[in-house]
Design an enzyme around this catalytic site. Structure first.
Site, PDB file in Angstrom:
ATOM      1  N   GLY A  13       0.772  -1.249   0.000  1.00 37.21           N
ATOM      2  CA  GLY A  13       0.000   0.000   0.000  1.00 37.21           C
ATOM      3  C   GLY A  13       0.795   1.287   0.000  1.00 37.21           C
ATOM      4  O   GLY A  13       0.231   2.350   0.260  1.00 37.21           O
ATOM      5  N   SER A  19       1.621   8.252   1.957  1.00 34.33           N
ATOM      6  CA  SER A  19       0.893   7.019   2.260  1.00 34.33           C
ATOM      7  C   SER A  19       1.033   6.639   3.731  1.00 34.33           C
ATOM      8  O   SER A  19       2.118   6.746   4.304  1.00 34.33           O
ATOM      9  CB  SER A  19       1.432   5.852   1.415  1.00 34.33           C
ATOM     10  OG  SER A  19       1.242   6.101   0.041  1.00 34.33           O
ATOM     11  N   VAL A  68      -3.643  -6.927  -6.081  1.00 38.46           N
ATOM     12  CA  VAL A  68      -4.444  -7.976  -5.417  1.00 38.46           C
ATOM     13  C   VAL A  68      -5.584  -8.503  -6.288  1.00 38.46           C
ATOM     14  O   VAL A  68      -6.233  -9.482  -5.936  1.00 38.46           O
ATOM     15  CB  VAL A  68      -5.003  -7.518  -4.046  1.00 38.46           C
ATOM     16  CG1 VAL A  68      -3.881  -7.353  -3.044  1.00 38.46           C
ATOM     17  CG2 VAL A  68      -5.835  -6.251  -4.168  1.00 38.46           C
ATOM     18  N   LEU A  95      -4.515  -1.401   1.819  1.00 36.63           N
ATOM     19  CA  LEU A  95      -5.052  -1.342   0.465  1.00 36.63           C
ATOM     20  C   LEU A  95      -6.537  -1.027   0.497  1.00 36.63           C
ATOM     21  O   LEU A  95      -7.268  -1.596   1.311  1.00 36.63           O
ATOM     22  CB  LEU A  95      -4.865  -2.705  -0.216  1.00 36.63           C
ATOM     23  CG  LEU A  95      -3.457  -3.302  -0.192  1.00 36.63           C
ATOM     24  CD1 LEU A  95      -3.490  -4.730  -0.714  1.00 36.63           C
ATOM     25  CD2 LEU A  95      -2.500  -2.456  -0.997  1.00 36.63           C
ATOM     26  N   ALA A  98     -12.268   2.228  -4.179  1.00 35.09           N
ATOM     27  CA  ALA A  98     -13.644   2.277  -4.661  1.00 35.09           C
ATOM     28  C   ALA A  98     -13.659   3.237  -5.846  1.00 35.09           C
ATOM     29  O   ALA A  98     -12.830   4.145  -5.923  1.00 35.09           O
ATOM     30  CB  ALA A  98     -14.585   2.778  -3.562  1.00 35.09           C
ATOM     31  N   TYR A 158     -18.657   8.511   2.324  1.00 33.74           N
ATOM     32  CA  TYR A 158     -17.769   7.341   2.459  1.00 33.74           C
ATOM     33  C   TYR A 158     -18.454   6.090   1.879  1.00 33.74           C
ATOM     34  O   TYR A 158     -17.800   5.179   1.376  1.00 33.74           O
ATOM     35  CB  TYR A 158     -17.337   7.140   3.915  1.00 33.74           C
ATOM     36  CG  TYR A 158     -16.087   6.301   4.059  1.00 33.74           C
ATOM     37  CD1 TYR A 158     -14.879   6.706   3.468  1.00 33.74           C
ATOM     38  CD2 TYR A 158     -16.095   5.113   4.776  1.00 33.74           C
ATOM     39  CE1 TYR A 158     -13.733   5.942   3.598  1.00 33.74           C
ATOM     40  CE2 TYR A 158     -14.944   4.343   4.907  1.00 33.74           C
ATOM     41  CZ  TYR A 158     -13.772   4.762   4.316  1.00 33.74           C
ATOM     42  OH  TYR A 158     -12.639   3.998   4.440  1.00 33.74           O
ATOM     43  N   LYS A 165     -15.198  -1.428   4.747  1.00 35.36           N
ATOM     44  CA  LYS A 165     -14.439  -1.401   6.014  1.00 35.36           C
ATOM     45  C   LYS A 165     -15.170  -2.178   7.118  1.00 35.36           C
ATOM     46  O   LYS A 165     -14.523  -2.782   7.977  1.00 35.36           O
ATOM     47  CB  LYS A 165     -14.166   0.034   6.453  1.00 35.36           C
ATOM     48  CG  LYS A 165     -13.190   0.813   5.564  1.00 35.36           C
ATOM     49  CD  LYS A 165     -11.812   0.198   5.491  1.00 35.36           C
ATOM     50  CE  LYS A 165     -10.801   1.181   4.877  1.00 35.36           C
ATOM     51  NZ  LYS A 165      -9.496   0.533   4.633  1.00 35.36           N
ATOM     52  N   ARG A 195      -4.317  13.588   5.198  1.00 36.61           N
ATOM     53  CA  ARG A 195      -4.182  13.917   3.771  1.00 36.61           C
ATOM     54  C   ARG A 195      -3.231  12.943   3.102  1.00 36.61           C
ATOM     55  O   ARG A 195      -2.036  12.916   3.387  1.00 36.61           O
ATOM     56  CB  ARG A 195      -3.679  15.351   3.586  1.00 36.61           C
ATOM     57  CG  ARG A 195      -4.789  16.376   3.755  1.00 36.61           C
ATOM     58  CD  ARG A 195      -4.357  17.743   3.296  1.00 36.61           C
ATOM     59  NE  ARG A 195      -4.391  17.853   1.852  1.00 36.61           N
ATOM     60  CZ  ARG A 195      -4.114  18.978   1.197  1.00 36.61           C
ATOM     61  NH1 ARG A 195      -3.759  20.062   1.848  1.00 36.61           N
ATOM     62  NH2 ARG A 195      -4.174  19.004  -0.113  1.00 36.61           N
TER      63      ARG A 195
HETATM   64  O1  0WE Z   1     -10.428   4.831   3.223  1.00 45.13           O
HETATM   65  C1  0WE Z   1     -10.170   5.946   2.824  1.00 45.13           C
HETATM   66  C2  0WE Z   1      -9.850   6.192   1.354  1.00 45.13           C
HETATM   67  C3  0WE Z   1     -10.668   5.303   0.485  1.00 45.13           C
HETATM   68  C4  0WE Z   1     -10.652   5.568  -0.982  1.00 45.13           C
HETATM   69  C5  0WE Z   1     -10.448   6.805  -1.567  1.00 45.13           C
HETATM   70  C6  0WE Z   1     -10.498   6.938  -2.946  1.00 45.13           C
HETATM   71  C7  0WE Z   1     -10.356   8.256  -3.636  1.00 45.13           C
HETATM   72  C8  0WE Z   1      -9.986   8.156  -5.086  1.00 45.13           C
HETATM   73  C9  0WE Z   1     -10.905   4.490  -1.789  1.00 45.13           C
HETATM   74  N1  0WE Z   1     -10.974   4.604  -3.140  1.00 45.13           N
HETATM   75  C10 0WE Z   1     -10.768   5.794  -3.713  1.00 45.13           C
HETATM   76  N2  0WE Z   1     -10.870   5.858  -5.076  1.00 45.13           N
HETATM   77  C11 0WE Z   1     -10.558   6.969  -5.788  1.00 45.13           C
HETATM   78  O2  0WE Z   1     -10.690   6.998  -7.028  1.00 45.13           O
HETATM   79  N3  0WE Z   1     -10.187   6.995   3.715  1.00 45.13           N
HETATM   80  C12 0WE Z   1     -10.474   6.743   5.118  1.00 45.13           C
HETATM   81  C13 0WE Z   1      -9.988   8.399   3.321  1.00 45.13           C
HETATM   82  C14 0WE Z   1     -11.336   8.963   3.055  1.00 45.13           C
HETATM   83  O3  0WE Z   1     -11.969   8.675   1.906  1.00 45.13           O
HETATM   84  C15 0WE Z   1     -13.209   9.292   1.971  1.00 45.13           C
HETATM   85  C16 0WE Z   1     -13.344   9.955   3.182  1.00 45.13           C
HETATM   86  C17 0WE Z   1     -12.141   9.744   3.901  1.00 45.13           C
HETATM   87  C18 0WE Z   1     -11.823  10.229   5.272  1.00 45.13           C
HETATM   88  C19 0WE Z   1     -14.250   9.278   1.048  1.00 45.13           C
HETATM   89  C20 0WE Z   1     -15.423   9.977   1.346  1.00 45.13           C
HETATM   90  C21 0WE Z   1     -15.552  10.638   2.545  1.00 45.13           C
HETATM   91  C22 0WE Z   1     -14.517  10.635   3.489  1.00 45.13           C
END
Ligand code: 0WE
Length: 262
Positions: A13, A19, A68, A95, A98, A158, A165, A195
């Site tokens: 990851g 990261s 994966v 990892l 979405a 989210y 999750k 961030r």
């Molecule tokens: O788990 C995460 C990140 C998850 C994530 C983020 C993206 C953005 C770009 C998974 N897949 C993608 N695909 C993409 O194309 N987090 C905890 C960070 C996060 O993500 C959010 C959050 C937070 C905090 C998405 C929506 C609202 C809050």
């Protein structure tokens, strides 16, 4: 003291210097672990070059492509680990993915393919990598994954990642129940918003970070290195009695309610 010398640790990851996995790799290295790093390969090999440059100071003894979604790559990753290391002690799973359009708008409009994609990459991958690591964790081990509060609360946008999750956190418990007999511990770290490449692509992340800075008991967000320290702790003998747990590393945000009133 926290000591990981003689331990072989596979870290997945890492995409760049923001990261969370990079924060974890640095702290595992500091504690004396021998590192293996995997990266998500792309056609042009840009990611390989970027991650290789970043991790060079940590002297990883393995550096392998591992998507994966590709069973062959997982197989060959663990074949190499078997040949070069003989055993593995630590697996770090950082990892998630979405589709962007599934991280905004109405959750009820999530497509079947978007749902499956998010759960395959973000949830099943923990089960898959743990299953592949199990026969190589011959001296016990520690598996750590990264999760988020959206697993247990409905956090705006989210959406499908919250479901992924939630499945991941349940997978931590089922894996811990099974692998405990082999002295393999499995835990999750629920990190507050940070961030990173993944979160920066999310609209409103800065507002969420600002909100945490207002209401979290520590009145700030956490850093990748703080998450890394918790991961190093969980992988060490100091945490020998902890398995199946989700630890919040979120400056205390999770305990708060009535956030609008102060
Ligand atoms: O788990 C995460 C990140 C998850 C994530 C983020 C993206 C953005 C770009 C998974 N897949 C993608 N695909 C993409 O194309 N987090 C905890 C960070 C996060 O993500 C959010 C959050 C937070 C905090 C998405 C929506 C609202 C809050």
């Amino acid at each position: 003291m926290l000591n990981l010398s003689g331990k072989n640790a596979l870290v997945t990851g890492i995409a760049n210097n923001r990261s969370i996995a990079w924060g974890i790799a640095q702290q595992l290295h500091k504690a004396g672990a021998n590192l293996g790093i995997t990266y998500l390969p792309d056609e042009k090999g840009k990611m390989e070059k970027k991650v290789a440059e970043l991790v060079e100071p940590l002297n990883p003894s393995l550096f392998l492509p591992c998507n994966v979604e590709n069973d062959e790559q997982i197989k060959s990753t663990f074949e190499t680990i078997s040949q070069k290391w003989g055993k593995i002690d630590i697996l770090i799973h950082c990892l998630a993915f979405a589709n962007r359009d599934d991280l905004t708008g109405d959750f009820s409009q999530t497509s079947r393919s978007g749902f499956n994609k998010a759960l395959e990459v973000s949830t099943y991958s923990l089960v898959q990598l743990s299953g592949a690591a199990k026969p190589l964790m011959t001296e016990g081990g520690s598996i750590v994954t990264l999760t988020y509060l959206g697993a247990v609360r409905a956090i705006p946008n989210y959406n499908i990642m919250g479901v992924a999750k939630a499945g991941l956190e349940a997978s931590v418990r089922y894996l811990a129940a099974e692998l405990g007999q082999q002295n393999i511990r499995v835990n999750g770290i629920s990190a507050g918003p940070i961030r990173t490449l993944a979160s920066s692509a999310v609209g409103g992340i800065l507002d969420m970070i600002h909100h945490v800075e207002q209401v979290a008991p520590l009145r700030r967000t956490v850093t990748q290195l703080e998450v890394g320290n918790t991961a190093a702790f969980l992988c060490s003998d100091l945490a020998s009695g902890i398995t199946g747990q989700i630890l919040y590393v979120d400056a205390g945000y999770e305990i708060m309610g009535m956030c609008a009133i102060r």
